[in-house]
Design a protein around this motif. Structure first.
Motif, mmCIF file in Angstrom:
data_model
loop_
_atom_site.group_PDB
_atom_site.id
_atom_site.type_symbol
_atom_site.label_atom_id
_atom_site.label_comp_id
_atom_site.label_asym_id
_atom_site.label_seq_id
_atom_site.Cartn_x
_atom_site.Cartn_y
_atom_site.Cartn_z
ATOM 1 N N HIS A 69 20.929 -20.567 11.209
ATOM 2 C CA HIS A 69 20.093 -19.671 10.398
ATOM 3 C C HIS A 69 20.997 -18.896 9.449
ATOM 4 O O HIS A 69 22.223 -18.917 9.588
ATOM 5 C CB HIS A 69 19.333 -18.684 11.292
ATOM 6 N N ASP B 36 21.200 -14.831 7.692
ATOM 7 C CA ASP B 36 20.614 -13.493 7.795
ATOM 8 C C ASP B 36 20.048 -13.160 6.413
ATOM 9 O O ASP B 36 20.653 -12.409 5.658
ATOM 10 C CB ASP B 36 21.664 -12.468 8.234
ATOM 11 N N HIS C 50 24.768 -20.056 9.891
ATOM 12 C CA HIS C 50 25.664 -19.888 11.034
ATOM 13 C C HIS C 50 24.889 -20.045 12.338
ATOM 14 O O HIS C 50 23.660 -19.976 12.357
ATOM 15 C CB HIS C 50 26.394 -18.543 10.964
#
Ligand code: MN
Length: 188
Positions: free
Chosen positions: A108, A110, A166
């Motif tokens: 994903h 952020d 990440h």
């Protein structure tokens, strides 16, 4: 990094101080295990979370939302220490608790809208060392990995969230607990 900034301080906190934080924070935090709604199915995520922040900050994605907890003295002191070291300003922190090597977070970025386009995210790692994988979203040859050690600080900045994903994969090597405290600045 191409298309992003990554900073890593492996010994940000001395090991004995980090040990103390690990035990205290695991015990003191009102952990939640969120459910995600994916393709009409509901599943529990493989880790525990808690959200701390100034009033009016909130956190949620894919239909889940975490309760807002007010800063504890301990987290507030850590926040000040991280702000002094990074020059950043943070109004919230997402805590993740990986109870064992079976807990994980899948690929994903952020990139929730309330973080803005080039967020600075400062992550303190405390407890078992876990591997942090990074992969570029379009250039498939670009991958990077880092062993996040006890007491370390990792900062992601610049266009990192736009161009890189990440994860922390499951592992059979590290069965001990790890927490991460990821400081953020969200738009309220
Ligand atoms: Mn993340």
């Amino acid at each position: 990094m191409p298309d992003g900034e990554l900073h890593y301080a492996p010994e940000f906190l001395p090991a004995d101080i980090a040990d103390q934080h690990l035990n205290d924070i695991i015990a003191a935090t009102p952990w939640q295990q969120s459910r995600l709604h994916i393709a009409g199915r509901e599943c529990l995520i493989p880790r525990l979370n808690a959200w701390y922040g100034d009033k009016a900050t909130h956190y949620g994605y894919s239909g889940m939302r975490l309760d807002l907890n007010p800063w504890t003295e301990q987290l507030s002191a850590l926040k000040q220490q991280v702000e002094a070291a990074t020059g950043g300003v943070f109004n919230s922190a997402l805590l993740n608790y990986y109870r064992s090597g079976s807990d994980s977070v899948d690929w994903h970025s952020d990139d929730e809208r309330e973080l803005g386009s080039r967020p600075v995210i400062a992550a303190l790692s405390i407890g078992a060392m876990r591997r942090f994988d990074l992969r570029h979203k379009t250039r498939k040859d670009l991958r990077y990995k880092l062993e996040l050690q006890h007491g370390s600080l990792l900062v992601m900045a610049g266009a990192m969230q736009q161009h890189w994903a990440h994860r922390i994969a499951k592992t059979k090597d590290h069965s001990e607990a790890r927490i991460s405290i990821t400081f953020r600045q969200v738009v309220t």
